[in-house]
Design a protein around this motif. Structure first.
Motif, PDB file in Angstrom:
ATOM      1  N   HIS A  28       0.817  -1.211   0.000  1.00 36.82           N
ATOM      2  CA  HIS A  28       0.000   0.000   0.000  1.00 36.82           C
ATOM      3  C   HIS A  28       0.849   1.259   0.000  1.00 36.82           C
ATOM      4  O   HIS A  28       0.764   2.073  -0.914  1.00 36.82           O
ATOM      5  CB  HIS A  28      -0.980   0.010   1.179  1.00 36.82           C
ATOM      6  CG  HIS A  28      -1.920   1.183   1.147  1.00 36.82           C
ATOM      7  ND1 HIS A  28      -2.785   1.392   0.098  1.00 36.82           N
ATOM      8  CD2 HIS A  28      -2.115   2.208   2.020  1.00 36.82           C
ATOM      9  CE1 HIS A  28      -3.480   2.496   0.316  1.00 36.82           C
ATOM     10  NE2 HIS A  28      -3.093   3.018   1.476  1.00 36.82           N
ATOM     11  N   SER A  29       1.657   1.458   1.054  1.00 36.15           N
ATOM     12  CA  SER A  29       2.480   2.662   1.120  1.00 36.15           C
ATOM     13  C   SER A  29       3.605   2.453   2.121  1.00 36.15           C
ATOM     14  O   SER A  29       3.571   1.525   2.932  1.00 36.15           O
ATOM     15  CB  SER A  29       1.638   3.868   1.547  1.00 36.15           C
ATOM     16  OG  SER A  29       1.230   3.728   2.895  1.00 36.15           O
ATOM     17  N   ALA A  30       4.582   3.353   2.066  1.00 37.86           N
ATOM     18  CA  ALA A  30       5.680   3.279   3.032  1.00 37.86           C
ATOM     19  C   ALA A  30       5.154   3.451   4.451  1.00 37.86           C
ATOM     20  O   ALA A  30       5.534   2.715   5.366  1.00 37.86           O
ATOM     21  CB  ALA A  30       6.726   4.347   2.711  1.00 37.86           C
ATOM     22  N   ASP A  31       4.259   4.419   4.636  1.00 30.53           N
ATOM     23  CA  ASP A  31       3.745   4.691   5.980  1.00 30.53           C
ATOM     24  C   ASP A  31       2.940   3.526   6.536  1.00 30.53           C
ATOM     25  O   ASP A  31       3.036   3.203   7.722  1.00 30.53           O
ATOM     26  CB  ASP A  31       2.883   5.953   5.973  1.00 30.53           C
ATOM     27  CG  ASP A  31       3.722   7.221   5.938  1.00 30.53           C
ATOM     28  OD1 ASP A  31       4.932   7.141   6.246  1.00 30.53           O
ATOM     29  OD2 ASP A  31       3.174   8.280   5.587  1.00 30.53           O
ATOM     30  N   SER A  32       2.162   2.859   5.686  1.00 27.71           N
ATOM     31  CA  SER A  32       1.325   1.762   6.180  1.00 27.71           C
ATOM     32  C   SER A  32       2.150   0.520   6.499  1.00 27.71           C
ATOM     33  O   SER A  32       1.741  -0.300   7.318  1.00 27.71           O
ATOM     34  CB  SER A  32       0.229   1.409   5.169  1.00 27.71           C
ATOM     35  OG  SER A  32       0.788   0.941   3.955  1.00 27.71           O
ATOM     36  N   TYR A  33       3.326   0.394   5.875  1.00 33.42           N
ATOM     37  CA  TYR A  33       4.164  -0.786   6.132  1.00 33.42           C
ATOM     38  C   TYR A  33       5.160  -0.542   7.255  1.00 33.42           C
ATOM     39  O   TYR A  33       5.657  -1.477   7.868  1.00 33.42           O
ATOM     40  CB  TYR A  33       4.904  -1.181   4.854  1.00 33.42           C
ATOM     41  CG  TYR A  33       5.260  -2.651   4.780  1.00 33.42           C
ATOM     42  CD1 TYR A  33       4.278  -3.643   4.864  1.00 33.42           C
ATOM     43  CD2 TYR A  33       6.576  -3.064   4.616  1.00 33.42           C
ATOM     44  CE1 TYR A  33       4.591  -4.986   4.785  1.00 33.42           C
ATOM     45  CE2 TYR A  33       6.905  -4.411   4.545  1.00 33.42           C
ATOM     46  CZ  TYR A  33       5.909  -5.357   4.626  1.00 33.42           C
ATOM     47  OH  TYR A  33       6.231  -6.702   4.569  1.00 33.42           O
TER      48      TYR A  33
END
Length: 261
Positions: free
Chosen positions: A169-174
């Motif tokens: 999904h995204s860097a922030d979500s991972y």
């Protein structure tokens, strides 16, 4: 040499899963039998690593079995939009041990090797189960997926990467999840946990080289030993195959400090 193709009903996938089990010629010699968990690269399945490389032959001479799950384009993670590839990989570790009780349970005889996207799975398993494996290796792999996603989000990654957005999904979500290998490694370091020996290689013309160099620097900053090797060539088996026998020999050595293999 014997190769079993196993198709089973996967609880993790909610349907059919597949993995291969390769037994070396002298597999009945359980005193020396070892097992290599082999995770393949993207756009593929487990047979490709066996067909396009000499890994089976190298393992046979070392009395090493191979267990190799198929994740296709699952990036060995529980995708946000897609298959649960990481849960499936963990499931295969359990199912293969029950189906083939000859496989060693002793962590000193258990190893993991990942090719390209498979390396992310191997390092995730190493961080979640550090006491279950003796050594872990990755070839041209996006170990720090948070950093990879940051490259994608800013248009600096080498490819389109749609499958990675589906997976993470995204860097922030991972960031901060069990798949955030760097953060998991940092927590192990803070607790003083013992990690398996770690290895990372890439080619001198490999598109994964910039990502792998970032990973090397981050492990160095954490003070966690990481052995590295630079091969000749790009992101393919022409580059990986000449390194594989040396990687297996490195895995079988006694503990050593990090450095260049």
């Amino acid at each position: 040499m014997t190769l079993y193709n196993v198709q089973y009903q996967s609880a993790a996938l909610g349907g059919e899963g597949e993995f291969g089990v390769y037994l070396p010629e002298k597999w009945r010699d359980t005193e020396t039998l070892k097992v290599l968990y082999l995770l393949h690269g993207a756009f593929s399945e487990y047979k490709s690593s066996l067909l396009y490389s000499s890994i089976a032959r190298y393992c046979d001479t070392r009395n090493m079995a191979i267990v190799a799950p198929s994740s296709h384009l699952g990036v060995y993670t529980d995708m946000v939009h897609g298959e649960k590839g990481y849960s499936m990989a963990k499931e295969v570790l359990q199912i293969s041990a029950r189906m083939f009780p000859v496989l060693p349970a002793d962590p000193d005889k258990r190893f993991i090797l990942g090719i390209s996207m498979g390396g992310h799975g191997t390092f995730k398993l190493a961080m979640e189960y550090p006491d279950q494996f003796r050594a872990v290796a990755a070839c041209s792999s996006p170990i720090d997926v948070v950093a990879t996603m940051e490259l994608l989000e800013t248009g600096r990654h080498f490819g389109g990467g749609a499958e990675l957005f589906h997976a993470f999904h995204s860097a922030d979500s991972y960031r901060g999840t069990p798949g955030d290998v760097i953060e998991m490694a940092r927590q192990h370091k803070l607790r003083g946990d013992k990690l398996p020996r770690l290895f990372l290689c890439w080619g001198d013309q490999d598109h994964a080289q910039p990502e792998d160099l970032v990973t090397v620097e981050k492990f160095k900053a954490l003070g966690i030993p990481l052995t590295t090797k630079v091969g000749t060539g790009g992101h393919n088996f022409d580059m990986w195959d000449p390194l594989l026998e040396g990687i297996l020999d490195w895995m079988l050595k006694e503990d050593e400090a990090d450095g260049v293999c």
